[in-house]
Enzyme design. Structure first.
Site, mmCIF file in Angstrom:
data_model
loop_
_atom_site.group_PDB
_atom_site.id
_atom_site.type_symbol
_atom_site.label_atom_id
_atom_site.label_comp_id
_atom_site.label_asym_id
_atom_site.label_seq_id
_atom_site.Cartn_x
_atom_site.Cartn_y
_atom_site.Cartn_z
ATOM 1 N N ARG A 121 0.851 -1.196 0.000
ATOM 2 C CA ARG A 121 0.000 0.000 0.000
ATOM 3 C C ARG A 121 0.886 1.244 0.000
ATOM 4 N NH1 ARG A 121 -5.759 -1.165 3.040
ATOM 5 N NH2 ARG A 121 -6.546 -2.390 1.285
ATOM 6 N N GLN A 126 -1.292 2.273 -5.842
ATOM 7 C CA GLN A 126 -2.714 2.370 -5.501
ATOM 8 C C GLN A 126 -3.612 1.873 -6.629
ATOM 9 O OE1 GLN A 126 -3.349 6.449 -4.344
ATOM 10 N NE2 GLN A 126 -2.861 6.050 -2.199
ATOM 11 N N ASP A 129 -4.076 -2.025 -6.733
ATOM 12 C CA ASP A 129 -4.490 -2.669 -5.485
ATOM 13 C C ASP A 129 -5.851 -3.351 -5.635
ATOM 14 O OD1 ASP A 129 -5.093 -3.390 -2.910
ATOM 15 O OD2 ASP A 129 -4.759 -1.417 -2.025
ATOM 16 N N SER A 132 -8.327 -3.090 -2.461
ATOM 17 C CA SER A 132 -9.092 -1.858 -2.309
ATOM 18 C C SER A 132 -10.238 -1.772 -3.302
ATOM 19 C CB SER A 132 -8.163 -0.640 -2.480
ATOM 20 O OG SER A 132 -7.258 -0.544 -1.401
ATOM 21 N N TYR A 229 -3.344 -0.951 7.459
ATOM 22 C CA TYR A 229 -4.245 -1.961 7.994
ATOM 23 C C TYR A 229 -4.333 -1.822 9.507
ATOM 24 C CZ TYR A 229 -3.791 -4.366 3.492
ATOM 25 O OH TYR A 229 -3.801 -4.684 2.154
#
Length: 375
Positions: A121, A126, A129, A132, A229
């Site tokens: 992350r 991004q 990912d 997500s 996280y």
């Protein structure tokens, strides 16, 4: 360079790892794309759409033959990869911790397995990912699933026959899924509150118009985990949170739990006693049910009733929105491949010392090489 799109084999998996949009872009980079017949059917994409984008359609054996890169949503069964080229990449969600034997089998096949869910992350990753992008849809769908099971309306309604009170929704765990759940419940007119062990989420909750429910003035909070996280909580914090949540949850109509800790079973957030404190007809949606569950009594793949409360434990929630989930997943994979595309080599090249490569590479040259899988 040949790129192969595999049809998913897991029961209930309707997503696909490439769409006609991303196939066209991959061909634009210089790849030849082969699609296994029927790969997109679960996401309402027919073979003709892939063919129109420039892909070839064939059997699994034809698709895999001489492929340099295999794309999938979930890791394929190793015995379904007969004839795979030595050194070929497998780019998919591979569940390395839960499917270690399968990772070993990939190594034995001589392929380079890249676990997209272990994407670090960091800012430049991004757009790659998959956790997500899929969690965003899961949070949205969780609210719709709750609304479908709830026997009342979400918004406050003022009618000539009287007023209907707004549903009270409590979101536990404010990551990507939790934030989307808050936003969706608010759009449906619910009165929303939320909690998380990470203090940084308090402002995010407030920015979406929801009420933050947080333990205050308790030492030893360890909720700020690595990579954004959640981490482990101290015993003192756990006790204080349990007391606070117990008082709050008894007043809620709907609870949505989303809490996960990478590499560990999902933390238990709602006890059977707390379920019993809710009024009959209330609904709990456990998005962590496949990792052990946040809710006592939740059953993966089922909607169960305990103490008059429905506990929803649907598996693979993003797959319940297969078309949009596939579109986002496919873009994640394309963003990854295009970011490392070497024009001279005519294929993506992942440097050995690259932060992304170190995080997602599981196997190479017949060996399991990821430190997180060390015995």
């Amino acid at each position: 360079m040949k790129l192969a799109l595999l049809a998913e084999q897991a029961a209930g998996e309707r997503r696909v790892a490439a769409t006609p949009e991303t196939v066209k872009k991959l061909i634009g980079l210089g790849a030849d794309v082969a699609v296994e017949a029927g790969a997109g059917a679960g996401a309402s994409i027919d073979d003709a759409a892939y063919a129109a984008a420039g892909a070839g359609i064939g059997t699994r054996a034809q698709t895999i033959a001489d492929a340099d890169i295999l794309l999938g949503v979930a890791g394929p069964a190793p015995d379904s990869l007969a004839g795979v080229k030595q050194g070929a990449w497998l780019v998919a969600g591979l569940n390395p911790s839960g499917e270690r034997a399968r990772v070993d089998a990939y190594a034995a096949l001589g392929i380079e397995a890249l676990a997209m869910e272990w994407m670090p992350r960091i800012t430049r990753a991004q757009s790659m990912d998959i956790l997500s992008s899929q969690a965003n849809l899961a949070g949205y769908k969780a609210v719709l699933d709750a609304a479908a099971e709830y026997g009342r309306a979400f918004p406050m309604m003022m009618t000539a026959a009287g007023t209907i009170s707004a549903a009270r929704v409590f979101v536990m765990g404010v990551g990507v899924a939790g934030l989307q759940a808050i936003a969706t419940a608010r759009r449906l007119g619910a009165q929303v509150s939320a909690t998380d062990v990470r203090s940084a989420t308090k402002e995010q909750i407030q920015s979406l118009g929801a009420k933050p429910v947080f333990v205050e003035k308790v030492a030893g909070i360890e909720g700020e985990g690595a990579g954004g996280y959640a981490g482990e909580m101290s015993a003192e914090y756990q006790a204080a949170q349990a007391e606070l949540v117990s008082a709050h949850i008894a007043k809620q109509d709907i609870v949505i739990t989303t809490a996960l800790i990478p590499g560990r079973p999902a933390p238990r957030l709602v006890s059977d006693a707390q379920v019993a404190s809710m009024r009959p007809g209330s609904v709990i949606v456990d998005l962590a049910v496949e990792q052990g569950g946040n809710v006592e009594g939740a059953v993966a793949g089922e909607v169960v009733v305990r103490h008059g409360v429905k506990i929803v434990g649907h598996r693979n929630v993003p797959s319940r929105l297969a078309a949009d989930a596939s579109a986002l997943f496919a873009r994640n994979l394309f963003n990854f491949l295009s970011a490392y595309w070497d024009k001279d080599a005519g294929r993506p090249v992942l440097p050995a010392d690259d932060e992304v490569g170190e995080a997602i590479r599981l196997t190479r040259n017949g060996q399991v090489v990821n430190p997180r899988l060390a015995d």
